[in-house]
Structure formats: structure tokens, C-alpha cells
Design an enzyme around this catalytic site. Structure first.
Site: not given
Ligand code: FPP
Length: 246
Positions: A21, A69
Site C-alpha cells: 500500500d 480496485n
Molecule cells: C496500493 O497503493 C497498490 C495497489 C492497489 C496496486 C499494487 C500494484 C503494484 C505494486 C503494481 C503491479 C504489481 C505487480 C505484481 C506487477 P495505492 O494505489 O492504494 O496507494 P495509496 O493508498 O497511497 O493511494
């Protein structure tokens, strides 16, 4: 502190689950678009996967995309799906070189065809690797998984393969996506949030939780070692008393 040297290799968790996250906030803090945060997040995936394999962790399960998501802006969802395909194409060789098997949990059928096909190809091409299993939770949520299991159980009962009194926790777990994995001993969530967000609801029943303020793109090997060290200092009682464990 050098946590790596403090880790007891005889007390490693077999399975680590991570809620990655903070990509969006990491990007925002640098005045960059959220998608840059996800790109930086992929680098952390690579780093932490390699570190886990080197340590001898058997299972690493990452929450990459939840069933919730889809509610994000369409361009961010598209970017995440594209990033997934791009990353998988790039990483198959590295996974094979490192003898890491890629798996997914979640509803792959609900992904865009390109992402689904790329994942299926990577799963096939890494199927015989046995050093570590890297599982991506994709279009996954704990409640989705539990409802799916309950439906399959009802179906099995209707067809006469199962009676209600034969159903216990082990039998129930055999209907989950994670049927052939041990439960995670350690859950890590980055970015300061202290929620489960519908992740592995059944499997985390007895896991140790480790929360850190660090945003996922900034999560380094040393932070993983610290999480494992802290985990190793905890007393896992599974309902017993401290005295009973001695
Ligand atoms: C959370 O950060 C992250 C995600 C919802 C997606 C995670 C995806 C990746 C790291 C990239 C793709 C993965 C692979 C394995 C290829 P957020 O966007 O919720 O952050 P925030 O809470 O700060 O908005």
C-alpha cells in the site's frame, strides 16, 4: 540496526503475505502521477521477491488488485492492467532463472483478456519451479473467495460428495484458492494503514500482523528483515497460555 544478521534462520515464516500500500501517496508526495507510484511499486515487488527467495521463504503472496480496485478511475485501472502484462512479460525469464513459481488467487476470468492470457502463460511457464511460490492476488477478495468456497461446498453436498457433518475447518479450507499452501504466519502492510481490506480473511486467522508507515515503493530489503525479526520476537500462542508453550 542490521536486522538481517539478527534473523534466526530456524524460525523463518514459511509464508509471508503482503498488502502493498502507498503507491499513490508516494507519487503524490513527489508531485508525480499515481501511476508512477505503481511503476515504482513494481521495483519493490522485484526486490522483495528476490530477498524472500534468498532468505528461504517458501511462499510469498502479494495483494496486487482487489475486487474493489475496479472502482478506481478507469485510466488507473487500465494502467495497472497494462503494467501487469508488461511486468509479467519482462519477469518470466527472471522467475525461471531464480526457480520461482508464479501463481494467482482470485477471479482471473474477470481480468481483461490480455492480462489474463499473460498471467496464464507465466503460470504455465513457471509451473515446475520449486524454490519459492510467488502468488499474486488478482481480482481477489477474502469474501469473494469464501462465498465461492461455500457455493462449491453446497454443490458438492447436492451431488452427494459431502454431508454437513463431514464439513470441518480443514475440509472447508480445501475449497479455498489457497488449498495447497500453508496459512501465512506473517502479514505485512505498508503505508500506515491498519486494515485487512478483505485480504485472506480465512487464512490470516492466526497470523502475526506487522504494520509500517513506509510507502510500498520505499520498502527495502532492510525493512523486510526488520518485519521478520519483529515477527520472531512474538509469542504465537494459538489460544494456549504462555506457560503451556514452555
Ligand atoms: C496500493 O497503493 C497498490 C495497489 C492497489 C496496486 C499494487 C500494484 C503494484 C505494486 C503494481 C503491479 C504489481 C505487480 C505484481 C506487477 P495505492 O494505489 O492504494 O496507494 P495509496 O493508498 O497511497 O493511494
Amino acid at each position: 540496526m542490521d536486522f538481517e544478521s539478527l534473523i534466526d534462520n530456524n524460525k523463518l515464516p514459511r509464508h509471508i503475505a503482503i498488502i502493498m500500500d502507498g503507491n499513490g501517496r508516494w507519487a503524490k508526495s513527489k508531485g508525480r502521477p499515481r501511476v508512477m507510484g505503481h511503476r515504482a511499486g513494481v521495483k519493490t515487488v522485484r526486490r522483495i521477491t528476490e530477498a524472500c527467495a534468498k532468505l528461504g521463504i517458501e511462499y510469498l503472496t502479494l495483494y496486487a488488485f482487489s475486487t474493489e480496485n475496479w472502482k478506481r478511475p478507469a485510466f488507473e485501472v487500465d494502467a495497472l492492467m497494462r503494467l501487469l502484462v508488461e511486468t509479467i512479460h519482462k519477469e518470466i525469464k527472471v522467475l525461471n532463472k531464480n526457480n520461482i513459481r508464479l501463481r494467482t488467487i482470485g477471479d482471473l476470468d474477470g481480468l481483461p483478456a490480455r492480462s489474463r492470457d499473460a498471467m496464464r502463460k507465466a503460470i504455465r511457464e513457471t509451473a515446475s519451479n520449486d524454490r519459492m511460490q510467488l502468488t499474486l492476488a488478482l481480482n481477489y477478495s477474502g469474501r469473494w473467495e469464501i462465498v465461492r468456497a461455500a457455493r462449491a461446498i453446497a454443490e458438492a453436498a447436492r451431488e452427494g460428495h459431502l454431508t454437513p457433518d463431514e464439513l470441518d475447518a480443514d475440509r472447508f479450507a480445501s475449497f479455498l484458492c489457497t488449498r495447497d499452501m500453508p496459512d501465512p504466519e506473517l502479514l505485512i502492510r505498508t503505508s500506515g494503514e491498519t486494515r485487512l481490506s478483505n485480504y485472506l480473511l480465512w487464512q490470516l486467522a492466526y497470523s502475526e500482523f506487522y504494520f509500517t508507515e513506509i510507502f510500498w515503493p520505499d520498502f527495502m530489503e532492510k525493512d523486510l528483515y526488520e518485519a521478520i525479526y519483529v515477527f520472531q520476537q512474538r509469542e504465537r500462542r494459538f489460544g494456549k497460555t504462555s506457560e503451556q508453550l514452555k
